[in-house]
Design a protein around this motif. Structure first.
Motif, PDB file in Angstrom:
ATOM      1  N   SER A  67       0.862  -1.181   0.000  1.00 45.01           N
ATOM      2  CA  SER A  67       0.000   0.000   0.000  1.00 45.01           C
ATOM      3  C   SER A  67       0.902   1.235   0.000  1.00 45.01           C
ATOM      4  O   SER A  67       1.787   1.370   0.857  1.00 45.01           O
ATOM      5  CB  SER A  67      -0.919   0.021   1.225  1.00 45.01           C
ATOM      6  N   VAL A  68       0.675   2.114  -0.988  1.00 47.36           N
ATOM      7  CA  VAL A  68       1.457   3.340  -1.113  1.00 47.36           C
ATOM      8  C   VAL A  68       0.487   4.509  -0.972  1.00 47.36           C
ATOM      9  O   VAL A  68      -0.278   4.807  -1.893  1.00 47.36           O
ATOM     10  CB  VAL A  68       2.197   3.400  -2.467  1.00 47.36           C
ATOM     11  N   ALA A  69       0.511   5.157   0.187  1.00 50.73           N
ATOM     12  CA  ALA A  69      -0.457   6.215   0.498  1.00 50.73           C
ATOM     13  C   ALA A  69       0.233   7.569   0.539  1.00 50.73           C
ATOM     14  O   ALA A  69       1.301   7.722   1.134  1.00 50.73           O
ATOM     15  CB  ALA A  69      -1.142   5.932   1.830  1.00 50.73           C
ATOM     16  N   PHE A  70      -0.401   8.560  -0.097  1.00 53.15           N
ATOM     17  CA  PHE A  70       0.101   9.928  -0.107  1.00 53.15           C
ATOM     18  C   PHE A  70      -0.911  10.819   0.617  1.00 53.15           C
ATOM     19  O   PHE A  70      -2.095  10.818   0.271  1.00 53.15           O
ATOM     20  CB  PHE A  70       0.296  10.421  -1.539  1.00 53.15           C
ATOM     21  N   PRO A  71      -0.476  11.600   1.606  1.00 54.49           N
ATOM     22  CA  PRO A  71      -1.410  12.444   2.366  1.00 54.49           C
ATOM     23  C   PRO A  71      -1.871  13.653   1.565  1.00 54.49           C
ATOM     24  O   PRO A  71      -1.307  13.988   0.508  1.00 54.49           O
ATOM     25  CB  PRO A  71      -0.580  12.870   3.582  1.00 54.49           C
ATOM     26  N   ASP A  72      -2.891  14.312   2.094  1.00 57.07           N
ATOM     27  CA  ASP A  72      -3.378  15.553   1.495  1.00 57.07           C
ATOM     28  C   ASP A  72      -2.300  16.636   1.611  1.00 57.07           C
ATOM     29  O   ASP A  72      -1.413  16.579   2.469  1.00 57.07           O
ATOM     30  CB  ASP A  72      -4.648  15.999   2.217  1.00 57.07           C
ATOM     31  N   PHE A  73      -2.395  17.627   0.737  1.00 59.13           N
ATOM     32  CA  PHE A  73      -1.457  18.743   0.770  1.00 59.13           C
ATOM     33  C   PHE A  73      -1.871  19.755   1.835  1.00 59.13           C
ATOM     34  O   PHE A  73      -3.008  19.760   2.312  1.00 59.13           O
ATOM     35  CB  PHE A  73      -1.405  19.434  -0.592  1.00 59.13           C
ATOM     36  N   SER A  74      -0.950  20.634   2.193  1.00 60.34           N
ATOM     37  CA  SER A  74      -1.289  21.774   3.050  1.00 60.34           C
ATOM     38  C   SER A  74      -2.077  22.776   2.210  1.00 60.34           C
ATOM     39  O   SER A  74      -1.666  23.119   1.095  1.00 60.34           O
ATOM     40  CB  SER A  74      -0.015  22.424   3.598  1.00 60.34           C
ATOM     41  N   PHE A 113      -7.036  15.934  -1.517  1.00 64.08           N
ATOM     42  CA  PHE A 113      -6.140  15.580  -2.618  1.00 64.08           C
ATOM     43  C   PHE A 113      -5.239  14.383  -2.288  1.00 64.08           C
ATOM     44  O   PHE A 113      -4.287  14.113  -3.025  1.00 64.08           O
ATOM     45  CB  PHE A 113      -5.284  16.788  -3.005  1.00 64.08           C
ATOM     46  N   SER A 114      -5.539  13.662  -1.219  1.00 67.16           N
ATOM     47  CA  SER A 114      -4.758  12.466  -0.897  1.00 67.16           C
ATOM     48  C   SER A 114      -5.038  11.365  -1.912  1.00 67.16           C
ATOM     49  O   SER A 114      -6.067  11.371  -2.604  1.00 67.16           O
ATOM     50  CB  SER A 114      -5.083  11.980   0.513  1.00 67.16           C
ATOM     51  N   SER A 115      -4.121  10.422  -2.026  1.00 68.64           N
ATOM     52  CA  SER A 115      -4.318   9.290  -2.937  1.00 68.64           C
ATOM     53  C   SER A 115      -3.624   8.060  -2.384  1.00 68.64           C
ATOM     54  O   SER A 115      -2.666   8.164  -1.599  1.00 68.64           O
ATOM     55  CB  SER A 115      -3.798   9.610  -4.343  1.00 68.64           C
ATOM     56  N   THR A 116      -4.131   6.877  -2.783  1.00 72.75           N
ATOM     57  CA  THR A 116      -3.587   5.608  -2.300  1.00 72.75           C
ATOM     58  C   THR A 116      -3.534   4.604  -3.441  1.00 72.75           C
ATOM     59  O   THR A 116      -4.475   4.508  -4.236  1.00 72.75           O
ATOM     60  CB  THR A 116      -4.450   5.041  -1.155  1.00 72.75           C
ATOM     61  N   TYR A 117      -2.447   3.866  -3.495  1.00 75.88           N
ATOM     62  CA  TYR A 117      -2.241   2.798  -4.472  1.00 75.88           C
ATOM     63  C   TYR A 117      -2.019   1.500  -3.712  1.00 75.88           C
ATOM     64  O   TYR A 117      -1.188   1.446  -2.796  1.00 75.88           O
ATOM     65  CB  TYR A 117      -1.034   3.095  -5.366  1.00 75.88           C
ATOM     66  N   THR A 118      -2.768   0.453  -4.067  1.00 76.68           N
ATOM     67  CA  THR A 118      -2.628  -0.837  -3.382  1.00 76.68           C
ATOM     68  C   THR A 118      -2.462  -1.946  -4.406  1.00 76.68           C
ATOM     69  O   THR A 118      -2.933  -1.845  -5.541  1.00 76.68           O
ATOM     70  CB  THR A 118      -3.852  -1.130  -2.494  1.00 76.68           C
ATOM     71  N   GLY A 119      -1.794  -3.007  -3.975  1.00 79.79           N
ATOM     72  CA  GLY A 119      -1.584  -4.145  -4.866  1.00 79.79           C
ATOM     73  C   GLY A 119      -0.541  -5.096  -4.338  1.00 79.79           C
ATOM     74  O   GLY A 119      -0.483  -5.359  -3.125  1.00 79.79           O
ATOM     75  N   GLN A 120       0.308  -5.567  -5.226  1.00 82.77           N
ATOM     76  CA  GLN A 120       1.272  -6.616  -4.911  1.00 82.77           C
ATOM     77  C   GLN A 120       2.671  -6.202  -5.353  1.00 82.77           C
ATOM     78  O   GLN A 120       2.836  -5.477  -6.341  1.00 82.77           O
ATOM     79  CB  GLN A 120       0.878  -7.918  -5.626  1.00 82.77           C
ATOM     80  N   LYS A 122      -7.688   5.129  -4.020  1.00 83.53           N
ATOM     81  CA  LYS A 122      -8.169   6.429  -3.530  1.00 83.53           C
ATOM     82  C   LYS A 122      -7.595   7.500  -4.446  1.00 83.53           C
ATOM     83  O   LYS A 122      -6.384   7.682  -4.535  1.00 83.53           O
ATOM     84  CB  LYS A 122      -7.730   6.655  -2.081  1.00 83.53           C
ATOM     85  N   SER A 123      -8.481   8.195  -5.161  1.00 85.19           N
ATOM     86  CA  SER A 123      -8.049   9.226  -6.112  1.00 85.19           C
ATOM     87  C   SER A 123      -8.089  10.597  -5.466  1.00 85.19           C
ATOM     88  O   SER A 123      -8.936  10.868  -4.605  1.00 85.19           O
ATOM     89  CB  SER A 123      -8.950   9.228  -7.350  1.00 85.19           C
TER      90      SER A 123
END
Length: 289
Positions: free
Chosen positions: A44-51, A272-279, A120-121
């Motif tokens: 899981s590669v998660a990026f938080p929202d921006f300021s 504006f956060s986003s998440t990528y999940t997989g293998q 999560k887009s």
């Protein structure tokens, strides 16, 4: 057809049909370990929202009476409009590292393959969707780096790195710096808070007729220039009359951020956060250095 040659003294080279180098003794060979030493796990590669902050535009037109005097029949007119925007601040953020797994001691090379789907887009950027740059299929990542999002103002990427015998995930997200105040176009959203401060408490909208931007804290004009990029519309209210014949023209206009008909400054929907999940599959090995 391909060929094998040693045109460079001391170097053996294998070329393909098009002359591309398939193998060379100049390149260090890699010996991959058997499948029992691979790492095959979920990722899981998660990026938080921006300021973020809110920028507010309030424009007002006020026409005073054409003759002197006071009273209930003194004609005057007033109209105003407002726009509120979510602004994204510049940043350069490194997130992690996060350990994915370990490989046998002494191994100094990893072959990285991933299959990721964005689950999560981010919210649309200026009404445009932000497409993922990595397909939902198995891809090889030479060097372990992958750019996953790119817009006019931001980049998001991740790296799979080897630290000792740990395989680690490092995420990166950056938002470009818009530059100094002198670089902004006068009257633009980036030019926020630069109107002459004539009103009480340094309010840039405290004039009879005016047009300008200012950034908001609560419902109050909060300061001078603040670096940021317009990212999403919160609300726009078109011009409408606030008064008419008589003395009921509001001092600031109804759409001033402190008055009854102000534009919303609630930007909680702009995530504006986003998440990528997989293998992910890591094949460790040894490389001659």
């Amino acid at each position: 057809m391909g060929r094998v040659h040693n045109e460079k003294p001391g170097v053996i080279t294998v070329e393909g049909d098009g002359g591309e180098v398939r193998w060379s003794s100049e390149f260090p060979p890699v010996n991959l370990l058997p499948e029992a030493d691979w790492i095959d796990t979920s990722l899981s590669v998660a990026f938080p929202d921006f300021s973020k902050f809110v920028n507010y535009s309030h424009n007002r037109w006020y026409n005073p009476p054409s003759w002197p005097g006071t009273g209930p029949w003194r004609p005057s007119t007033s109209q105003d409009t407002c726009v509120s925007l979510t602004m994204i601040e510049p940043e350069n953020r490194v997130l992690g590292p996060t350990t994915i797994g370990t490989i046998p001691a002494g191994a100094n090379y990893i072959d990285v393959r991933v299959r990721l789907n964005r689950t999560k887009s981010p919210y649309t950027f200026r009404d445009q969707g932000v497409p993922p740059l990595i397909p939902n299929e198995w891809v090889s990542l030479p060097g372990g780096s992958c750019l996953v999002e790119a817009t006019e103002i931001w980049r998001r990427s991740f790296d799979i790195v080897l630290s000792g015998n740990e395989v680690q995930l490092v995420r990166r997200q950056s938002v470009i710096d818009p530059g100094p105040v002198s670089a902004q176009q006068p009257g633009s959203p980036q030019d926020n808070g630069r109107l002459p401060l004539s009103g009480a408490g340094g309010d840039p909208w405290g004039q009879s007729s005016y047009q300008g931007w200012g950034w908001i804290s609560g419902s109050t004009f909060a300061g001078s220039y603040r670096k940021g990029h317009p990212a999403a519309l919160i609300q726009h209210k078109p011009p409408s009359a606030n008064g008419g014949l008589g003395g009921d023209t509001p001092q600031y206009g109804g759409k001033h951020p402190r008055r009854f008909n102000a534009c919303s400054i609630n930007n909680s929907a702009h995530d504006f956060s986003s998440t990528y999940t997989g293998q992910i599959v890591i094949r460790p090995g040894y490389i001659r250095t």
